[in-house]
Scaffold this motif. Structure first.
Motif, short mmCIF file in Angstrom:
data_model
loop_
_atom_site.label_atom_id
_atom_site.label_comp_id
_atom_site.label_asym_id
_atom_site.label_seq_id
_atom_site.Cartn_x
_atom_site.Cartn_y
_atom_site.Cartn_z
N CYS A 1 1.03 -1.22 -0.20
CA CYS A 1 -0.27 -0.34 0.07
C CYS A 1 1.23 1.07 0.51
CB CYS A 1 -1.04 0.57 1.26
SG CYS A 1 -2.21 -1.52 1.00
N HIS A 2 0.86 2.12 -0.73
CA HIS A 2 1.52 3.54 -0.78
C HIS A 2 0.12 4.02 -0.86
CE1 HIS A 2 4.26 6.18 -2.58
NE2 HIS A 2 2.75 7.41 -3.26
N ARG B 1 -4.26 4.21 7.97
CA ARG B 1 -3.97 2.97 8.77
C ARG B 1 -5.28 2.00 8.29
NH1 ARG B 1 -4.47 3.36 14.86
NH2 ARG B 1 -5.50 1.59 14.75
N VAL B 2 -4.15 0.90 7.33
CA VAL B 2 -4.22 0.22 6.49
C VAL B 2 -4.38 -1.48 7.49
CG1 VAL B 2 -4.22 0.55 4.96
CG2 VAL B 2 -1.76 -0.48 5.74
N ARG B 3 -5.70 -2.32 6.87
CA ARG B 3 -5.54 -4.27 7.68
C ARG B 3 -5.97 -4.35 6.33
NH1 ARG B 3 -8.92 -4.21 13.00
NH2 ARG B 3 -7.74 -6.04 13.18
N LEU B 4 -4.46 -5.91 6.54
CA LEU B 4 -5.14 -7.09 5.66
C LEU B 4 -5.86 -7.70 6.63
CD1 LEU B 4 -4.25 -8.35 2.70
CD2 LEU B 4 -2.68 -9.76 4.41
N HIS B 5 -7.26 -8.07 5.39
CA HIS B 5 -8.46 -8.97 5.68
C HIS B 5 -7.82 -10.13 4.55
CE1 HIS B 5 -9.53 -5.94 8.13
NE2 HIS B 5 -9.84 -5.10 7.67
N VAL B 6 -7.88 -11.70 5.24
CA VAL B 6 -7.55 -12.19 4.96
C VAL B 6 -8.78 -13.47 4.74
CG1 VAL B 6 -6.80 -14.89 3.99
CG2 VAL B 6 -4.98 -12.64 4.12
N GLU B 7 -10.06 -14.43 3.71
CA GLU B 7 -10.62 -14.96 4.37
C GLU B 7 -10.55 -16.37 3.66
OE1 GLU B 7 -15.30 -15.94 2.40
OE2 GLU B 7 -14.76 -13.60 2.86
N VAL C 1 -1.76 -0.83 10.06
CA VAL C 1 -0.55 -0.32 9.55
C VAL C 1 -0.81 0.72 9.17
CG1 VAL C 1 1.83 -0.19 8.27
CG2 VAL C 1 0.61 -2.76 9.29
N LYS C 2 0.29 1.86 9.84
CA LYS C 2 0.30 3.42 9.67
C LYS C 2 1.25 3.58 8.28
CE LYS C 2 -1.01 5.23 14.56
NZ LYS C 2 -0.07 6.45 14.93
N ALA C 3 0.92 4.09 6.93
CA ALA C 3 1.10 4.54 5.64
C ALA C 3 1.00 5.87 6.00
CB ALA C 3 0.31 3.85 4.41
N GLY C 4 2.05 6.39 6.18
CA GLY C 4 2.06 8.48 6.30
C GLY C 4 2.05 8.18 4.82
N PRO C 5 2.49 9.90 4.67
CA PRO C 5 2.49 10.09 3.92
C PRO C 5 3.93 9.73 2.82
CG PRO C 5 2.08 12.35 4.90
CD PRO C 5 2.12 10.91 5.93
N VAL D 1 -7.93 -4.73 1.80
CA VAL D 1 -7.15 -4.39 2.58
C VAL D 1 -8.03 -2.92 2.62
CG1 VAL D 1 -5.17 -2.23 2.79
CG2 VAL D 1 -5.26 -4.62 1.12
N SER D 2 -8.45 -2.96 3.89
CA SER D 2 -9.18 -1.51 4.49
C SER D 2 -8.59 -1.26 5.09
CB SER D 2 -10.21 -2.37 5.89
OG SER D 2 -9.14 -2.83 7.26
N HIS D 3 -9.50 0.91 5.33
CA HIS D 3 -8.71 1.89 5.46
C HIS D 3 -9.42 2.77 6.54
CE1 HIS D 3 -6.77 1.98 1.65
NE2 HIS D 3 -7.70 1.32 1.54
N GLN D 4 -8.94 3.50 7.58
CA GLN D 4 -8.90 4.55 8.14
C GLN D 4 -8.18 5.63 9.07
OE1 GLN D 4 -8.20 1.89 11.90
NE2 GLN D 4 -10.80 3.53 12.72
N LYS D 5 -8.86 6.82 8.68
CA LYS D 5 -8.41 7.59 9.28
C LYS D 5 -7.77 8.03 10.19
CE LYS D 5 -10.51 11.22 5.60
NZ LYS D 5 -11.19 12.50 5.61
#
Length: 108
Positions: free
Chosen positions: A52-53, A61-67, A81-85, A104-108
């Protein structure tokens, strides 16, 4: 009951001027700022890797979800995981057997 000229002028001013911060009829609402890292997810057998870029100035803040495909196989949700600028992060997860889906989910 008669109102004085000063009171009428004050009432007219209150009605005519919108409160601070309120948009007048001619102004457009501010556009939302773009947000969210761009992620690429790949599956190789039972392993999942996502890169993730984040091109934006706010941290995502990104998270990987695997089913997993098998009913007995435990699904995976990674820690955020925090993906900074201007930062690229790597996320990984796996199943014992086949992967049904990954995102992948995203959160501010």
């Amino acid at each position: 009951m008669r109102l004085s000229g000063a009171v009428l002028a004050a009432l007219a001013l209150l009605v005519a001027v919108p409160p601070s911060g309120a948009a007048s009829l001619g102004e457009a609402a501010p556009k939302p700022r773009p947000f969210g890292a761009e992620c690429r997810t790949g599956v190789a057998g039972s392993a999942v890797i996502a890169y993730c870029h984040n091109p934006y100035p706010e941290t995502d803040r990104v998270r990987l979800h695997v089913e997993c495909d098998q009913w007995w196989d435990i699904d995976v949700d990674s820690a955020p995981v925090k993906a900074g600028p201007a930062q690229t992060v790597r996320l990984a997860g796996r199943c014992w057997k086949e992967v049904r889906s990954a995102w992948v989910s995203h959160q501010k």
